[in-house]
Design an enzyme around this catalytic site. Sequence first.
Site, PDB file in Angstrom:
ATOM      1  CG  MET A  27      19.493  77.976  18.951  1.00 17.89           C
ATOM      2  SD  MET A  27      17.768  78.329  19.336  1.00 17.89           S
ATOM      3  CE  MET A  27      17.967  79.356  20.798  1.00 17.89           C
ATOM      4  CB  ALA A  28      23.461  74.656  17.223  1.00 18.90           C
ATOM      5  CB  CYS A  47      28.154  74.378  26.306  1.00 14.88           C
ATOM      6  SG  CYS A  47      27.062  74.966  25.003  1.00 14.88           S
ATOM      7  N   GLY A  71      30.720  83.661  21.131  1.00 16.29           N
ATOM      8  CA  GLY A  71      30.934  83.386  22.535  1.00 16.29           C
ATOM      9  C   GLY A  71      30.651  81.927  22.840  1.00 16.29           C
TER      10      GLY A  71
END
Length: 237
Positions: free
Chosen positions: A153-154, A170, A73
């Site tokens: 997660m990054a 994002c 997502g």
Amino acid sequence: MLGFDLGRTGYEDAFTLQKQVQAMVQSGGDDILLLLEHPPTVSIGKNSGAENVPPHLQDMWNGHVDIVHSTRGGNVTCHFPGQLVAYPVISLKKRSGGIRAYVHDLEEAAIRMLARFGVTAARRQGFPGVWTGERKIASLGIAVSRYVTMHGMALNVAEDLSLFNIISPCGLEGVAATSIARETAGPVPDMPAVKTAFLEEFYHIFQPAGDHAQPLPTLRTTQDLMTLLQDAQRTEK
């Protein structure tokens, strides 16, 4: 719960490993946390974000950046050496709260880990991820199949965030990226220390309550993961 350090792994190779691990967890295997770094990569999520990728990005980086369409997502983000990537592959069947609670807890693991290194971070209402003020230090994007998660997660560790000069985190215009190196007043931790700290905080949050008497897990190697997957395949046969 098992943790694996995959070192520096390409995005597509990591995706293949995640799918194999996901199938193993769906069949009743242990929850697994994969920790790694990617080479320079721009990933485009299911919520698109392709419009936020400059058409000549690879020329701008002399061809040294991969562009991939991901099943996670979220919008567009980037990955690079010096960024911790955490891919939890865990079953949500016995966890209350569903996906929303899972995302909250994943953010919480990052917030607690950052506190260890003197970085005060928090959630920001209306915006996913982890923030230090109005600067974004970690991005999230997940997928779930048959109650088992993948992607994750990054979290930016190193000083060099130059790829974010081209890609907005994002797809959020005007949002600045930041990192542990930019936020901490103390010495910048190396990646092994960050990985170990994240594994421990993740374990404290996600390990079933009855298992907390067990010793903290240690990070295993890519070869250990390959052996585990091979053993699982032999068992299925």
